[in-house]
Design an enzyme around this catalytic site. Structure first.
Site, PDB file in Angstrom:
ATOM      1  N   GLY A  70       3.639  11.421  -8.013  1.00 20.20           N
ATOM      2  CA  GLY A  70       4.491  10.334  -8.729  1.00 20.20           C
ATOM      3  C   GLY A  70       5.464   9.570  -7.702  1.00 20.20           C
ATOM      4  O   GLY A  70       5.236   9.898  -6.668  1.00 20.20           O
TER       5      GLY A  70
ATOM      6  N   ASP B  85      -4.085 -14.032  -4.017  1.00 27.22           N
ATOM      7  CA  ASP B  85      -4.737 -14.872  -4.686  1.00 27.22           C
ATOM      8  C   ASP B  85      -6.325 -14.047  -5.411  1.00 27.22           C
ATOM      9  O   ASP B  85      -6.011 -12.726  -5.146  1.00 27.22           O
ATOM     10  CB  ASP B  85      -5.456 -15.967  -4.146  1.00 27.22           C
ATOM     11  CG  ASP B  85      -6.320 -15.659  -2.976  1.00 27.22           C
ATOM     12  OD1 ASP B  85      -6.675 -14.698  -2.898  1.00 27.22           O
ATOM     13  OD2 ASP B  85      -6.470 -16.667  -2.152  1.00 27.22           O
TER      14      ASP B  85
ATOM     15  N   SER C 266       7.674  10.893  -1.673  1.00 25.27           N
ATOM     16  CA  SER C 266       7.227  12.024  -0.853  1.00 25.27           C
ATOM     17  C   SER C 266       6.368  11.561   0.282  1.00 25.27           C
ATOM     18  O   SER C 266       6.286  12.187   1.318  1.00 25.27           O
ATOM     19  CB  SER C 266       6.091  12.991  -1.793  1.00 25.27           C
ATOM     20  OG  SER C 266       4.925  12.100  -2.335  1.00 25.27           O
TER      21      SER C 266
ATOM     22  N   SER D 234      -8.969 -15.732   2.508  1.00 26.51           N
ATOM     23  CA  SER D 234      -7.820 -16.014   2.698  1.00 26.51           C
ATOM     24  C   SER D 234      -6.985 -14.622   2.890  1.00 26.51           C
ATOM     25  O   SER D 234      -6.379 -14.160   1.945  1.00 26.51           O
ATOM     26  CB  SER D 234      -7.109 -16.520   1.467  1.00 26.51           C
ATOM     27  OG  SER D 234      -7.399 -16.038   0.491  1.00 26.51           O
TER      28      SER D 234
ATOM     29  N   ASN E  38      -4.172   8.393   4.868  1.00 27.23           N
ATOM     30  CA  ASN E  38      -2.945   8.080   5.503  1.00 27.23           C
ATOM     31  C   ASN E  38      -2.989   7.941   7.172  1.00 27.23           C
ATOM     32  O   ASN E  38      -2.377   7.024   7.709  1.00 27.23           O
ATOM     33  CB  ASN E  38      -1.566   8.686   5.208  1.00 27.23           C
ATOM     34  CG  ASN E  38      -1.186   8.449   3.427  1.00 27.23           C
ATOM     35  OD1 ASN E  38      -1.622   7.178   3.019  1.00 27.23           O
ATOM     36  ND2 ASN E  38      -0.957   9.498   2.988  1.00 27.23           N
TER      37      ASN E  38
ATOM     38  N   HIS F 299      -6.636  -5.927  -2.441  1.00 26.61           N
ATOM     39  CA  HIS F 299      -7.375  -5.978  -1.336  1.00 26.61           C
ATOM     40  C   HIS F 299      -7.568  -7.469  -0.983  1.00 26.61           C
ATOM     41  O   HIS F 299      -8.461  -7.752  -0.363  1.00 26.61           O
ATOM     42  CB  HIS F 299      -8.461  -5.461  -1.290  1.00 26.61           C
ATOM     43  CG  HIS F 299      -8.286  -3.668  -1.180  1.00 26.61           C
ATOM     44  ND1 HIS F 299      -9.344  -2.813  -1.516  1.00 26.61           N
ATOM     45  CD2 HIS F 299      -7.275  -3.124  -1.007  1.00 26.61           C
ATOM     46  CE1 HIS F 299      -8.832  -1.630  -1.308  1.00 26.61           C
ATOM     47  NE2 HIS F 299      -7.607  -1.929  -1.074  1.00 26.61           N
ATOM     48  N   THR F 300      -6.734  -8.280  -1.609  1.00 24.99           N
ATOM     49  CA  THR F 300      -6.790  -9.829  -1.304  1.00 24.99           C
ATOM     50  C   THR F 300      -5.787  -9.967   0.120  1.00 24.99           C
ATOM     51  O   THR F 300      -5.848 -11.168   0.516  1.00 24.99           O
ATOM     52  CB  THR F 300      -6.183 -10.529  -2.744  1.00 24.99           C
ATOM     53  OG1 THR F 300      -6.411 -12.240  -2.319  1.00 24.99           O
ATOM     54  CG2 THR F 300      -4.604 -10.280  -2.911  1.00 24.99           C
TER      55      THR F 300
ATOM     56  N   ARG G 110       0.779  -1.047   0.075  1.00 27.03           N
ATOM     57  CA  ARG G 110       0.060  -0.031   0.056  1.00 27.03           C
ATOM     58  C   ARG G 110       0.830   1.387  -0.182  1.00 27.03           C
ATOM     59  O   ARG G 110       0.593   2.285  -0.554  1.00 27.03           O
ATOM     60  CB  ARG G 110      -0.852  -0.113   1.273  1.00 27.03           C
ATOM     61  CG  ARG G 110      -1.905   1.241   1.184  1.00 27.03           C
ATOM     62  CD  ARG G 110      -3.189   0.789   2.324  1.00 27.03           C
ATOM     63  NE  ARG G 110      -3.981   1.809   2.319  1.00 27.03           N
ATOM     64  CZ  ARG G 110      -4.544   2.577   3.161  1.00 27.03           C
ATOM     65  NH1 ARG G 110      -3.716   2.600   4.386  1.00 27.03           N
ATOM     66  NH2 ARG G 110      -5.324   3.483   3.056  1.00 27.03           N
TER      67      ARG G 110
HETATM   68  C1  HEM Z   1      -9.464   1.445  -5.902  1.00 24.42           C
HETATM   69  C2  HEM Z   1      -9.487   2.313  -4.923  1.00 24.42           C
HETATM   70  C3  HEM Z   1      -8.968   2.160  -3.422  1.00 24.42           C
HETATM   71  C4  HEM Z   1      -9.315   2.476  -2.546  1.00 24.42           C
HETATM   72  C5  HEM Z   1     -10.614   3.432  -2.121  1.00 24.42           C
HETATM   73  C6  HEM Z   1      -8.722   2.114  -1.222  1.00 24.42           C
HETATM   74  C7  HEM Z   1      -8.936   2.047  -0.078  1.00 24.42           C
HETATM   75  C8  HEM Z   1      -8.531   1.426   1.290  1.00 24.42           C
HETATM   76  C9  HEM Z   1      -8.635   1.365   2.683  1.00 24.42           C
HETATM   77  C10 HEM Z   1      -9.684   2.416   3.035  1.00 24.42           C
HETATM   78  C11 HEM Z   1      -7.925   0.769   3.320  1.00 24.42           C
HETATM   79  C12 HEM Z   1      -8.037   0.123   4.709  1.00 24.42           C
HETATM   80  C13 HEM Z   1      -7.303   1.527   5.276  1.00 24.42           C
HETATM   81  C14 HEM Z   1      -7.356   1.476   6.846  1.00 24.42           C
HETATM   82  O1  HEM Z   1      -7.788   0.636   7.412  1.00 24.42           O
HETATM   83  O2  HEM Z   1      -7.356   2.771   7.373  1.00 24.42           O
HETATM   84  C15 HEM Z   1      -7.122  -0.026   2.212  1.00 24.42           C
HETATM   85  C16 HEM Z   1      -6.268  -1.013   2.773  1.00 24.42           C
HETATM   86  C17 HEM Z   1      -5.097  -1.437   1.683  1.00 24.42           C
HETATM   87  N1  HEM Z   1      -4.960  -1.127   0.617  1.00 24.42           N
HETATM   88 FE1  HEM Z   1      -6.459   0.285  -0.519  1.00 24.42          FE
HETATM   89  N2  HEM Z   1      -7.794   1.080  -1.753  1.00 24.42           N
HETATM   90  C18 HEM Z   1      -7.577   1.190  -3.129  1.00 24.42           C
HETATM   91  C19 HEM Z   1      -6.714   0.647  -3.974  1.00 24.42           C
HETATM   92  C20 HEM Z   1      -5.683   0.117  -3.532  1.00 24.42           C
HETATM   93  C21 HEM Z   1      -4.479  -0.141  -4.572  1.00 24.42           C
HETATM   94  C22 HEM Z   1      -4.341   0.274  -5.816  1.00 24.42           C
HETATM   95  C23 HEM Z   1      -3.532  -0.805  -3.686  1.00 24.42           C
HETATM   96  C24 HEM Z   1      -2.396  -1.458  -4.285  1.00 24.42           C
HETATM   97  C25 HEM Z   1      -1.560  -1.327  -5.193  1.00 24.42           C
HETATM   98  C26 HEM Z   1      -4.109  -1.064  -2.481  1.00 24.42           C
HETATM   99  C27 HEM Z   1      -3.631  -1.641  -1.529  1.00 24.42           C
HETATM  100  C28 HEM Z   1      -4.224  -1.789  -0.155  1.00 24.42           C
HETATM  101  C29 HEM Z   1      -3.595  -2.764   0.900  1.00 24.42           C
HETATM  102  C30 HEM Z   1      -2.514  -3.916   0.507  1.00 24.42           C
HETATM  103  C31 HEM Z   1      -4.291  -2.696   2.017  1.00 24.42           C
HETATM  104  C32 HEM Z   1      -4.000  -3.104   3.581  1.00 24.42           C
HETATM  105  C33 HEM Z   1      -3.005  -2.531   4.276  1.00 24.42           C
HETATM  106  C34 HEM Z   1      -2.650  -2.925   5.484  1.00 24.42           C
HETATM  107  O3  HEM Z   1      -3.293  -4.151   6.007  1.00 24.42           O
HETATM  108  O4  HEM Z   1      -1.793  -2.382   6.104  1.00 24.42           O
HETATM  109  N3  HEM Z   1      -5.303  -0.488  -2.448  1.00 24.42           N
HETATM  110  N4  HEM Z   1      -7.488   0.344   0.995  1.00 24.42           N
END
Ligand code: HEM
Ligand SMILES: *[C@@H]1O[C@H](CO)[C@@H](O)[C@H](O)[C@H]1NC(C)=O
Ligand SMILES: *[C@@H]1O[C@H](CO)[C@@H](O)[C@H](O)[C@H]1NC(C)=O
Ligand SMILES: *[C@@H]1O[C@H](CO)[C@@H](O)[C@H](O)[C@H]1NC(C)=O
Ligand SMILES: *[C@@H]1O[C@H](CO)[C@@H](O)[C@H](O)[C@H]1NC(C)=O
Ligand SMILES: *[C@@H]1O[C@H](CO)[C@@H](O)[C@H](O)[C@H]1NC(C)=O
Length: 332
Positions: free
Chosen positions: A77, A255, A81, A250, A96, A195-196, A67
């Site tokens: 970019g 996956d 930053s 999972s 963040n 989000h897997t 993330r």
């Molecule tokens: C498409 C729009 C997206 C939205 C609206 C979104 C939103 C979020 C939110 C709200 C969380 C939880 C944050 C929290 O608990 O405060 C999250 C977690 C996460 N997001 Fe996204 N996300 C998006 C796209 C992405 C992308 C493009 C990636 C990576 C290329 C990504 C990777 C992750 C990962 C791996 C987590 C878990 C982080 C952890 O457990 O520390 N997300 N995302």
């Protein structure tokens, strides 16, 4: 060095002499997999070892590191930053705050990299390599990380607030934020597949559990068993800091269960479930969700391609920016 690079360099020299140095700049601005092969030959092994250690200590760290690269690339970019501390720090922006994590692990990686080759490798490249390693350690497919990014000189807190997608955005709104950085709606679906792995705080999805959109009822697109389970995990009296797995099927495995979940009303965030269930999805993203839910290898291969595309967002190259000594501060 690949022959295409040599050819480009030859072309660059000739055209550069005849016309202007601009052509050269264009060629130089490309990232390359072997950027540090002469200056820091053990770089990939050094980073991998640090990521391995961190993930062994806490499996979730793989998700957190993945993330960080995303949240870096979408703001000014891929220039690290996000890592800068200070009053304008992106770490304080809503997407963040109390959410982005893994900064200490990035410090540890940077420190190991500095020991191996001091002053050579950017923090932005470290984020890109760590994200790839995190995916591979979670069971995903590898890719060649393109390198040669330099580190930015400023943080952009407002850029993070406005440029990063919110879990409450519509499909169109999310797509617009991806298009703004040169990605497209297909990338939205593919990269949401991140989000897997990982967790999300109740604050980011509990509106779906209680009085959804002021109707007094939970979000009807969420599986009812999942609703009651999450209601227990996210009491209305809580502080919103409890967490739930983004892929309850999972949790730590990279996956395509994320997509299968969406078909079953088991997406955690509203921004996840609407890719399949919203009216908008019917004419846009729904068929892609179905496609990836049915084909793991297609997802893993396309994910790798979209990650390379995301890693190419507006890199600083040549003499722009700097190679930070400490990822948290610009060099004094
Ligand atoms: C498409 C729009 C997206 C939205 C609206 C979104 C939103 C979020 C939110 C709200 C969380 C939880 C944050 C929290 O608990 O405060 C999250 C977690 C996460 N997001 Fe996204 N996300 C998006 C796209 C992405 C992308 C493009 C990636 C990576 C290329 C990504 C990777 C992750 C990962 C791996 C987590 C878990 C982080 C952890 O457990 O520390 N997300 N995302
Ligand atoms: C996105 O959100 C803004 C409000 O922030 C809204 O004006 C706009 O119409 C929304 N939709 C799209 C597709 O961008
Ligand atoms: C998005 O970009 C990829 C190439 O990066 C392309 O294959 C795909 O068709 C594009 N999708 C849309 C919806 O434009
Ligand atoms: C749900 O929210 C709406 C306004 O958002 C409010 O008028 C209503 O009383 C709420 N219902 C319950 C059961 O809390
Ligand atoms: C949630 O946790 C963060 C630390 O991660 C803390 O700073 C914040 O105060 C907590 N929120 C509440 C409402 O307690
Ligand atoms: C799944 O995708 C792969 C490409 O990665 C393709 O070769 C294969 O035919 C697809 N399988 C099915 C069942 O569609």
């Amino acid at each position: 060095m690949p022959s295409s690079f040599l050819k480009l360099n030859g072309y660059c020299l000739v055209i550069g002499l005849l016309m202007s140095s601009w052509t050269c700049m264009v060629v130089k601005s490309q990232l390359s997999a072997d950027f540090y092969s002469a200056t820091c030959p053990n770089l990939l092994a050094v980073v991998r070892k640090q990521v391995q250690n961190a993930v062994k200590t806490e499996m979730r760290m793989a998700a957190s590191l993945l993330r960080l690269h995303f949240h870096d690339c979408f703001v000014n970019g891929c220039d690290a930053s996000l890592l800068l501390d200070g009053s304008d720090s992106e770490k304080f922006a809503l997407p963040n705050l109390n959410s982005a994590r893994g900064f200490e692990v990035v410090d540890a990686i940077k420190s190991a990299v500095e020991s191996a080759c001091s002053g050579i490798v950017s923090c932005a490249d470290i984020l890109a390599i760590a994200a790839r390693d995190a995916v591979v350690l979670s069971g995903g497919q590898t890719w060649k990380v393109l390198l040669g990014r330099r580190d930015g000189l400023v943080a952009n807190k407002d850029g993070a607030t406005n440029g990063l997608p919110s879990p409450f955005d519509s499909v169109g709104n999310i797509t617009a934020k991806f298009v703004a950085v040169g990605l497209n709606q297909t990338d939205v679906v593919i990269l949401s597949g991140s989000h897997t792995i990982g967790l999300a705080r109740c604050a980011t999805f509990s509106s779906r559990l209680f009085n959804f959109s002021g109707t007094g009822a939970p979000d009807s697109t969420m599986d009812t068993t999942m609703v009651s389970d999450l209601q227990g995990r996210c009491p209305t009296t809580g502080d919103g800091n409890n967490t739930a797995p983004l892929d309850r099927n999972s949790i730590d495995l990279f996956d395509n269960h994320y997509f299968q979940n969406l078909l079953n009303g088991k997406g955690l965030l509203q921004s996840d479930q609407i890719l399949y269930s919203s009216d908008e999805a019917a004419t846009t993203t729904k068929s892609l969700v179905e496609l990836y839910s049915n084909n793991l290898s297609l997802f893993l291969g396309d994910f790798a391609k979209s990650m390379i595309k995301m890693g190419n967002i507006n890199p600083l190259t040549g003499s722009s920016g700097q190679i930070r000594k400490d990822c948290r501060a610009v060099n004094s």
